[in-house]
Design a protein around this motif. Structure first.
Motif, PDB file in Angstrom:
ATOM      1  N   VAL A   1       0.824  -1.205   0.000  1.00 27.98           N
ATOM      2  CA  VAL A   1       0.000   0.000   0.000  1.00 27.98           C
ATOM      3  C   VAL A   1       0.863   1.261   0.000  1.00 27.98           C
ATOM      4  CG1 VAL A   1      -1.694   1.314   1.335  1.00 27.98           C
ATOM      5  CG2 VAL A   1      -1.950  -1.160   1.086  1.00 27.98           C
ATOM      6  N   ASP A   2       1.899   1.294   0.798  1.00 38.11           N
ATOM      7  CA  ASP A   2       2.734   2.493   0.885  1.00 38.11           C
ATOM      8  C   ASP A   2       3.423   2.793  -0.447  1.00 38.11           C
ATOM      9  OD1 ASP A   2       2.045   2.859   3.524  1.00 38.11           O
ATOM     10  OD2 ASP A   2       3.742   1.703   4.290  1.00 38.11           O
ATOM     11  N   THR A   3       3.943   1.761  -1.102  1.00 36.41           N
ATOM     12  CA  THR A   3       4.591   1.964  -2.398  1.00 36.41           C
ATOM     13  C   THR A   3       3.601   2.454  -3.444  1.00 36.41           C
ATOM     14  OG1 THR A   3       6.186   0.221  -1.881  1.00 36.41           O
ATOM     15  CG2 THR A   3       5.961   0.854  -4.185  1.00 36.41           C
ATOM     16  N   ALA A   4       2.406   1.851  -3.456  1.00 39.32           N
ATOM     17  CA  ALA A   4       1.376   2.284  -4.410  1.00 39.32           C
ATOM     18  C   ALA A   4       0.945   3.719  -4.151  1.00 39.32           C
ATOM     19  CB  ALA A   4       0.183   1.345  -4.334  1.00 39.32           C
ATOM     20  N   ALA A   5       0.864   4.112  -2.873  1.00 42.87           N
ATOM     21  CA  ALA A   5       0.482   5.488  -2.551  1.00 42.87           C
ATOM     22  C   ALA A   5       1.525   6.482  -3.052  1.00 42.87           C
ATOM     23  CB  ALA A   5       0.293   5.630  -1.049  1.00 42.87           C
ATOM     24  N   ARG A   6       2.803   6.125  -2.936  1.00 42.07           N
ATOM     25  CA  ARG A   6       3.849   7.001  -3.465  1.00 42.07           C
ATOM     26  C   ARG A   6       3.768   7.105  -4.985  1.00 42.07           C
ATOM     27  NH1 ARG A   6       6.965   4.495   0.713  1.00 42.07           N
ATOM     28  NH2 ARG A   6       7.716   2.924  -0.776  1.00 42.07           N
TER      29      ARG A   6
END
Length: 320
Positions: free
Chosen positions: A98-103
């Motif tokens: 999720v964090d990578t996709a949000a970036r």
């Protein structure tokens, strides 16, 4: 003699006719002057607020006509590519991280010329969820939606449009008319001659300016919504449940839930015992030693005084 007398009588008659005509003309001019003086006095006696209202109404009618003419002369091109449309979208994508996709989403929005309007995240490893609100230019709306969908497995998508072209045109015409009304009120305020007229016109001017500010705020709001589209993106981890997903039921589900509750309870119990252990060591050991010493003292035999034998009572003699 007779001819001479007749000529003299003719000249005298002509003179009398000319004198009567001049007198009548003079009287007519005098009456007209009096009437004009009376009407002028009546006009000057009219109150300034009444004149202001009359002039304001005329100015409003003229401004309305001018606004209608301006709106008709400057009517916008209402072709499909020139219409004012508000685009809104909502989508849910399941991703691995999720964090990578949000970036990645933040980077693609920046490239498109937009920004992140909201970012709410709930991190719990595999079932993490991030709620992002994207504001992107209307021309880049479809492109950004497709790029976000490629980040993982798209679970849902909802796109809505709202055509506000007519509302925008009507709002622009009302703003032009209201500006003209404000200008007319300012002109009347500059010609006020009394305190009463000044206060009345100031109140009217304040009301018109407030209406104009409200219309301009609505115009800015519509311009913002049409220029920047809104996309609500939900990024969900692999184990996150989709919205509206039915909860599982059955014996195994209950057993699994009970086991999780038991482990959670044991974890809490061990945590409490761990927190109390230093206190037990600090106060429990000295207390136990004290109780042990007191117990041993109680078990020691106490010294007792000797007990004397009871006196013997002689037996009674029997009668002979």
């Amino acid at each position: 003699m007779t001819t001479m007398g007749a000529g003299m009588d003719g000249r005298a008659g002509w003179r009398r006719g000319a004198l009567l005509t001049a007198t009548a003309f003079t009287a007519t001019l005098a009456l007209a002057g009096c009437g004009a003086g009376d009407s002028g006095a009546r006009d000057s006696a009219a109150s300034a607020p009444e004149r202001a209202v009359a002039e304001g109404g005329a100015a409003d009618r003229n401004s309305g006509t001018d606004a209608a003419g301006a709106a008709g002369a400057g009517a916008p091109d209402l072709r499909v590519d020139q219409r004012a449309i508000i685009y809104t979208g909502a989508m849910r994508v399941q991703v691995t991280d999720v964090d990578t996709a949000a970036r990645d989403v933040s980077a693609m929005v920046t490239r498109a010329g937009g920004f992140i309007g909201g970012d709410v995240r709930r991190s719990a490893d595999a079932d993490a969820v991030a709620e992002l609100q994207l504001r992107v230019p209307a021309a880049k709306f479809a492109e950004v939606v497709e790029e976000v969908a490629k980040l993982g497995q798209q679970q849902s998508r909802e796109i809505n449009t709202q055509d506000v072209t007519e509302e925008t045109v009507d709002l622009e015409a009302r703003i032009i008319s209201q500006r003209a009304r404000v200008d007319s009120a300012r002109r009347l305020l500059g010609r006020a001659t009394s305190i009463t007229d000044l206060v009345s016109l100031e109140n009217e001017l304040g009301r018109r300016e407030a209406d104009l500010a409200s219309l301009e705020a609505k115009k800015r709001r519509l311009a913002d919504l049409t220029a920047l589209s809104t996309i609500t993106v939900s990024l969900a981890g692999p184990a996150a449940k989709a919205s509206g997903e039915k909860s599982e039921t059955g014996f195994l589900v209950g057993l699994k839930g009970g086991w999780k509750a038991f482990l959670a309870s044991m974890t809490i119990l061990l945590t409490v015992l761990g927190a109390l252990l230093p206190w037990l060591v600090a106060f429990g050991v000295p207390l136990a030693v004290l109780l042990l010493v007191l117990g041993r003292r109680r078990k020691t035999p106490a010294q007792t005084a000797p007990v004397s034998a009871p006196p013997q009572v002689p037996a009674a003699r029997s009668a002979p």
